[in-house]
Design a protein around this motif. Structure first.
Motif, PDB file in Angstrom:
ATOM      1  N   VAL A 476      -2.340  10.286   5.820  1.00  0.00           N
ATOM      2  CA  VAL A 476      -2.663   8.947   5.331  1.00  0.00           C
ATOM      3  C   VAL A 476      -2.089   7.930   6.302  1.00  0.00           C
ATOM      4  N   LEU A 478      -2.432   3.502   7.681  1.00  0.00           N
ATOM      5  CA  LEU A 478      -2.814   2.131   7.329  1.00  0.00           C
ATOM      6  C   LEU A 478      -3.213   1.418   8.604  1.00  0.00           C
ATOM      7  N   VAL A 488      -6.612   1.540   4.040  1.00  0.00           N
ATOM      8  CA  VAL A 488      -5.922   2.818   3.840  1.00  0.00           C
ATOM      9  C   VAL A 488      -6.894   3.930   4.247  1.00  0.00           C
ATOM     10  N   VAL A 517      -5.637   5.787  -5.164  1.00  0.00           N
ATOM     11  CA  VAL A 517      -4.837   4.860  -4.355  1.00  0.00           C
ATOM     12  C   VAL A 517      -4.179   3.848  -5.296  1.00  0.00           C
ATOM     13  N   ARG A 552     -11.790   5.875   2.833  1.00  0.00           N
ATOM     14  CA  ARG A 552     -11.253   4.583   3.233  1.00  0.00           C
ATOM     15  C   ARG A 552     -11.212   3.643   2.027  1.00  0.00           C
ATOM     16  N   ILE A 563       2.228   2.017  -0.633  1.00  0.00           N
ATOM     17  CA  ILE A 563       0.937   2.394  -1.196  1.00  0.00           C
ATOM     18  C   ILE A 563       0.982   3.899  -1.466  1.00  0.00           C
ATOM     19  N   CYS A 565      -0.776   7.353  -2.422  1.00  0.00           N
ATOM     20  CA  CYS A 565      -2.080   8.012  -2.377  1.00  0.00           C
ATOM     21  C   CYS A 565      -1.929   9.434  -2.915  1.00  0.00           C
ATOM     22  N   VAL A 587       2.569   5.271   1.911  1.00  0.00           N
ATOM     23  CA  VAL A 587       2.515   4.514   3.159  1.00  0.00           C
ATOM     24  C   VAL A 587       3.245   3.196   2.928  1.00  0.00           C
TER      25      VAL A 587
END
Length: 590
Positions: A476, A478, A488, A517, A552, A563, A565, A587
């Motif tokens: 993952v 960014l 992302v 997400v 995405r 973030i 995921c 992230v």
């Protein structure tokens, strides 16, 4: 009036007598190990098994899996394992500095010398057996409600509790046609079936599937027996019910509440049957659940054909590319010559060796030079003879070390061992391409897998990040997008020959890939998650992702935080559907 009362009492007495006879209970003592969850589903399942078991056995004890220890089984005639107990030996996963897996062993729930009779339900056959080398491995969690290709003469269908099996002709499962190359001829339109469950995942949405074990090499040792297959997403030989040593795999998942009356009786008979094998632990051990067997030659021949390419080729993949992907070294010799592959595999079928790696078969040139099939014990006699004559001694040692678990030094020791045991040697492919001795006597040499370190380190290629052992890699990141937005990027790399599922039809047992997400305070999503292109998997509507896929999600906002995921998926290839997996990444926003 008195006569009527007498006849009524007589009829009642006969009815009670007949009923008592029909449920005459076994003296066997049964330990049922149920799921540990405290929810209604688990409670109902435990109660259903308890009621059924007490109908056939005088002494039944119920414990939850979290409270079970292997020592408990010593005091019971049969343990029915229906819940995953505490880990006895932890999973081993070792990686080098570059992240490459260099050693993997699954978690263990039983000691290797466990010899008490045990019946495992559904996927517990694989969970309990993988670390200790049982053949009841995880081929596919895709077993539905009906049995077929059952051995009706087997004891579990004939007593001690009387069984009346209702067998009917049903259409051959559609998935079986994908594996028709395993059969000697064309598949029939219909086959005899016997209903085990009143519910199944195909007809009842959300119902759990059972588990089938791999058929290749299942019966190549004297202590293992196939009993029945069942409707599943694999070939007609997949093992739905089978025995390996003191373990009986009952692959169907239903509790007695969702089983036919006939199946409940057969299950009770199966419990009685496995009680016979107290102390008879497995001899052959399948420590590598994806070891190649000679059955795989049928698939290799099929995978050299244009027919297979049209059915299984990746999107945009040429026939040449397809053959190269599956045939590897053989492609350098035969290219796209279909007939050459057939001749190659047929002419060398006696000399292929699959004891190393996963689904990997290579011609053993040492054996081929002698012209003796590697499953013929004459091979050992000949190799020992070479040592005695002082001829080709290095070749002879390679053969003896490759196909036995003995490490003698002198020709005399080899000869003495061979002559002593030659009448009870057997050859197992699933158990490591070895000649073993049909004996559980610990003093008999030739059966100790520790000689060869039977739980091998997985050697993974340096040039790729995905492997057969670890076929899915996720990352993952960014990145900046337009107009101040950020993106992302969730990248999934899938090993060649494997796939994960984009969409799963209701009638299929697989798990759809999910991407979640979650944003910290101050951020919001812009638009929907952008999903990659997928490929059609079957006529039911199931679709898959292969190779590299990228999801995405644009976001916007201000602030710091992480973030999160979360990605859930199930990875499969033409041989195996692995358990579903879930991975989570964070992230950091700066």
């Amino acid at each position: 009036m008195e006569r009527q009362i007498f006849l009524w009492i007589l009829c009642l007495t006969l009815f009670i007598s007949a009923s008592a006879e029909s449920v005459r209970k076994s003296d066997l003592k049964i330990l049922y190990v149920g799921p540990s969850a405290a929810d209604t589903v688990a409670t109902d399942r435990i109660q259903s098994f308890e009621m059924m078991l007490k109908r056939y056995f005088k002494t039944v004890k119920v414990v939850k899996a979290a409270d079970y220890t292997p020592e408990m089984s010593k005091y019971w005639d049969v343990t029915v394992m229906d819940g995953l107990p505490k880990v006895l030996v932890p999973e081993i996963l070792e990686k080098d500095a570059n992240g490459k897996v260099i050693k993997y062993q699954s978690a263990g729930y039983l000691p290797e010398d466990f010899d008490r009779p045990m019946l495992t339900v559904a996927s517990l056959g694989a969970a309990m057996g993988e670390r200790i080398g049982l053949k009841t491995d995880w081929y596919c969690l895709c077993l539905d409600a009906d049995a077929h290709h059952f051995r009706k003469e087997h004891a579990i269908f004939n007593g001690p509790f009387p069984v009346k099996m209702t067998v009917r002709m049903c259409p051959t499962p559609t998935d079986a046609y994908e594996y028709a190359y395993f059969s000697d001829g064309p598949l029939p339109d219909s086959i005899p079936m016997w209903k085990v469950q009143t519910k199944g995942y195909i007809t009842d949405e959300g119902y759990a599937p059972g588990m089938v074990a791999r058929p290749g090499g299942f019966e190549d040792s004297p202590e293992a027996e196939y009993i029945s297959s069942g409707v599943c997403a694999k070939d007609l030989g997949a093992v739905a019910i089978g025995r390996h040593g003191n373990f009986l795999h009952w692959g169907f998942v239903a509790s007695p509440a969702d089983m036919t009356e006939e199946a409940q009786v057969v299950l009770a008979n199966a419990i009685v049957y496995i009680s016979r094998f107290a102390g008879q632990k497995p001899i052959a051990r399948k420590y590598n659940d994806r070891i190649a067997t000679r059955d795989d030659l049928k698939e290799l021949k099929h995978l050299s054909t244009r027919k297979a390419w049209k059915a299984w080729g990746q999107e945009g993949e040429s026939y040449e590319g397809f053959v190269k992907r599956y045939q590897e070294e053989a492609f350098e010799r035969f290219g796209i010559d279909e007939q050459a592959y057939v001749e190659y595999y047929d002419s060398n079928k006696d000399y292929f060796y699959g004891g190393e790696g996963m689904y990997k078969l290579v011609v053993d040139e040492d054996v081929k030079s002698l012209g003796i099939p590697n499953n013929d014990q004459k091979l050992l006699d000949t190799a020992i003879g070479l040592l005695e004559k002082g001829q080709d001694t290095e070749k002879a040692c390679r053969i003896l070390n490759r196909y036995t678990l003995c490490r003698f030094i002198t020709p005399g020791e080899w000869r003495n061992w061979y002559e002593t045991n030659k009448n009870r040697l057997f050859f197992t492919e699933a158990g490591g391409w070895l000649f073993l001795v049909n004996s559980r006597d610990e003093n008999v040499l030739g059966n100790d897998y520790h000689v060869r370190d039977a739980q091998p380190v997985a050697q993974l290629p340096e040039t790729v990040t995905t492997t057969d052992e670890d076929p899915v890699q996720l990352s993952v990141s960014l990145s900046d997008a337009v107009d101040g937005k950020r993106e992302v990027v969730i990248r999934i790399n899938i090993h060649p020959g494997y796939h994960i599922y984009a969409y799963v039809a209701k009638s299929d047992p697989y798990i759809t890939t999910s991407v979640e997400v979650n944003l910290p305070e101050g951020y919001e999503k812009v638009g929907k998650l952008q999903s990659p292109a997928f490929k059609t998997f079957n006529a039911k509507g199931t679709t898959i992702y292969e190779k590299e896929v990228v999801f995405r999600q644009q976001v916007k906002g201000q602030g710091i935080g992480g973030i999160s995921c979360k990605v859930g998926y199930q990875c499969c290839d033409n041989h195996i559907c692995m358990p579903s997996s879930e991975k989570q990444f964070v992230v950091e926003l700066r």
